[in-house]
Design an enzyme around this catalytic site. Structure first.
Site, PDB file in Angstrom:
ATOM      1  CD  GLU A 153      -9.930   3.877  -1.466  1.00  0.00           C
ATOM      2  OE1 GLU A 153     -10.827   4.358  -0.776  1.00  0.00           O
ATOM      3  OE2 GLU A 153      -8.841   3.499  -0.986  1.00  0.00           O
ATOM      4  CD1 TRP A 166     -14.216  -2.016  -2.436  1.00  0.00           C
ATOM      5  CD2 TRP A 166     -14.338  -0.540  -0.765  1.00  0.00           C
ATOM      6  NE1 TRP A 166     -13.691  -0.846  -2.893  1.00  0.00           N
ATOM      7  CE2 TRP A 166     -13.747   0.089  -1.885  1.00  0.00           C
ATOM      8  CE3 TRP A 166     -14.511   0.195   0.405  1.00  0.00           C
ATOM      9  CZ2 TRP A 166     -13.340   1.434  -1.855  1.00  0.00           C
ATOM     10  CZ3 TRP A 166     -14.090   1.523   0.429  1.00  0.00           C
ATOM     11  CH2 TRP A 166     -13.522   2.133  -0.687  1.00  0.00           C
ATOM     12  CG  ASP A 173      -2.309   0.609   0.858  1.00  0.00           C
ATOM     13  OD1 ASP A 173      -2.312   1.741   0.330  1.00  0.00           O
ATOM     14  OD2 ASP A 173      -3.351  -0.026   1.118  1.00  0.00           O
ATOM     15  CG  HIS A 181      -4.296   2.076  -2.274  1.00  0.00           C
ATOM     16  ND1 HIS A 181      -4.331   2.951  -1.223  1.00  0.00           N
ATOM     17  CD2 HIS A 181      -5.588   1.865  -2.621  1.00  0.00           C
ATOM     18  CE1 HIS A 181      -5.591   3.251  -0.931  1.00  0.00           C
ATOM     19  NE2 HIS A 181      -6.381   2.612  -1.771  1.00  0.00           N
TER      20      HIS A 181
END
Ligand code: TNX
Length: 522
Positions: A320, A386, A186, A256
């Site tokens: 993301e 999610w 990450d 990420h």
């Protein structure tokens, strides 16, 4: 010898009394009845017998003996000969199914495979915790509904040692969870050794400092880091396998990516100016999707990853991923033109498809967060939903395999009460045990689409979880609710769950696990 074997197949006069108290197991079994007949008295020296030459069951029996010593102070023996506590395989049962009977002939745990026996023994741990060593006569027939019952631990935002990860795996095993999703890369740290790319851990595993509080303006000024060597990874994978848990590694792409870019700046569109992030959030520094060198890097990393992890599914993140740098990058724009892509969303989809083709060619399957649906998903990729269950519902309706892990029910980094002032800092939101328990993984799906639901997963992100004691506090008891949703989604009653949890919490205590006390009558 016989003297030490203090087995009393007693006509327990108390059997009638035991029969009145039903077994309190979590997750709820399909069928559990007390027969009211003779039970079984366990004592030091009682033999657990396993079929000859089944080394896996022998090891399972030894594990069970260790739990009994720790949890009940009972010293059982393991033998291949006949014993009153028998472990066996029964091919008429499903792979993860088991049957557990206690009666005058002793105690029998039969599993469809060794995994089934293992789950039967998890139930037996709970029975011993509930009844003590005087077990009543009973019969349990049990089998999980979902094949995928997962839990994710984020070891990037905060790092957990191999011993802590193993304890985490022990906790999963107690709940009959069978997937450990290991979040290894990450923005704030790259945590897995890759031999071909040593800078990933020399540089990417360390951040200069960590932001204080809820992304305040202040930092702690302390370097923070850590990573797992390949040897340690193999050790963890083997440890999990002994508990019938598959480790699903997550290597994040295309977003990420800060820690990877800080290690090898040529992986990013700008080619310079990256650092391992020191605060939380979503960052614009992502892998360049235009240069082929990015894909060569990914494939070489994944080559080492698949050698370490036998898991059929490899998690590639996909969540993301801001697209600004791709909009400015001539290489990314060229890729869009040459591949006839409509926009940057389709470029992300191109990225994921290309990696999926590589994984498939190497005998693996791809799983990613629900953003992999944006710009079009292949028919074979599995989707981990999610952002609510909507992505999962959409994916299941088009036939993709789905794991439900919505923030609304499965994000164990959220507060567990609304009494925020008296809780350790958490991500936000309030997710009490009762709400976790309400998750219906089938909601919104017809019977055909329901077949695409592989299962459910709890996620433990660790921005605000600095140590393992707090990780346990956030995990327990909410993990038990996720476990029950995954094992027995169609027969649930919250009050009854709480009644059974009163027993399981005692076992948490006996194991030395920390848990949040809120849901319990004190
Ligand atoms: C969203 S869930 C994220 C994580 C954060 C988490 C905090 C997901 C795929 N991405 O990067 O840690 O929220 O709850």
């Amino acid at each position: 010898m016989k003297k030490t074997i203090l087995l009393l197949l007693a006509a327990l006069s108390a059997a009638g009394a035991f029969a009145a108290v039903p077994p309190a197991l979590v997750p709820q079994p399909r069928l559990a009845v007390c027969d009211g007949d003779e039970g079984l008295q366990l004592a030091d020296g009682v033999r657990i017998s396993v079929p000859a030459n089944n080394v896996v069951l022998f090891r399972v029996a030894e594990q069970f003996a260790q739990w009994m010593e720790r949890e009940a102070g009972l010293r059982l023996a393991v033998a291949e000969s006949d014993g009153p506590l028998r472990l066996t395989l029964d091919e008429s049962l499903g792979a993860e199914a088991y049957r557990l009977t206690v009666g005058p002939d002793g105690l029998l745990v039969a599993g469809g495979t060794e995994a089934g026996v293992f789950y039967g023994l998890q139930s037996l741990r709970q029975l011993v915790s509930q009844y003590g060593t005087a077990l009543p006569a009973l019969r349990i027939e049990d089998e999980p509904t979902f094949a995928y019952r997962g839990t994710m631990l984020d070891c990037c935002r905060h790092f957990f040692t191999v011993d802590e990860v193993k304890t985490f795996i022990d906790i999963l095993a107690l709940h009959k969870i069978n997937r450990f999703h290991w979040h290894l890369t990450d923005d704030q740290g790259w945590r897995i050794e890759i031999l071909r790319y040593p800078e990933l851990t020399r540089v990417g595993a360390h951040r200069a400092e960590t932001v204080l509080g809820n992304n305040s303006a202040a930092y702690d000024g302390k370097p923070y880091g850590g990573y797992y060597t390949q040897r340690q990874v193999r050790d963890v994978v083997a440890y999990a396998a002994e508990r019938f848990i598959t480790v699903v590694p997550e290597i994040e792409m295309p977003g990420h990516a800060s820690a990877a870019l800080a290690s090898y700046p040529w992986l990013g569109c700008a080619g310079e100016g990256y650092k391992v992030q020191t605060l939380w959030g979503v960052f614009p520094e992502v892998f360049c999707a235009g240069r082929d060198t990015t894909f060569e890097f990914m494939e070489e990393v994944l080559d080492e990853v698949i050698a370490l992890f036998p898991s059929e599914y490899i998690h590639v993140g996909g969540d993301e991923c801001p697209k600004e740098s791709w909009k400015r990058c001539p290489e990314c724009q060229r890729r869009i033109r040459e591949e006839g892509l409509r926009d940057e969303n389709e470029l992300q989809s191109y990225f994921i498809h290309r990696i999926e083709r590589w994984l498939n060619a190497h005998g693996r399957r791809l799983i990613g967060w629900d953003e992999i649906l944006d710009g079009g998903v292949s028919p074979t990729a599995a989707v981990m939903s999610w952002r609510g269950t909507e992505g999962g519902i959409r994916a299941a309706r088009q036939g993709n395999p789905v794991v439900m892990a919505p923030t609304t029910h499965c994000y164990l980094d959220y507060y567990q009460t609304d009494d925020v002032a008296n809780e350790p800092l958490a991500w936000g939101g309030c997710l009490p045990l009762s709400k976790v328990y309400e998750l219906d993984p089938y909601e919104g799906l017809d019977s055909l689409a329901q077949r695409c639901v592989l299962g459910v997963q709890a996620n433990l992100w660790t921005e605000y979880i600095p140590d393992f004691a707090q990780a346990q506090y956030m995990l327990l008891p909410r993990l038990a609710a996720v476990a029950e949703v995954g094992w027995a989604p169609r027969r649930r009653n919250y009050d009854d769950f709480l009644r059974r949890m009163e027993h399981l919490r005692l076992l948490y205590g006996a194991c030395g696990y920390r848990y949040a006390p809120h849901p319990f009558a004190h």
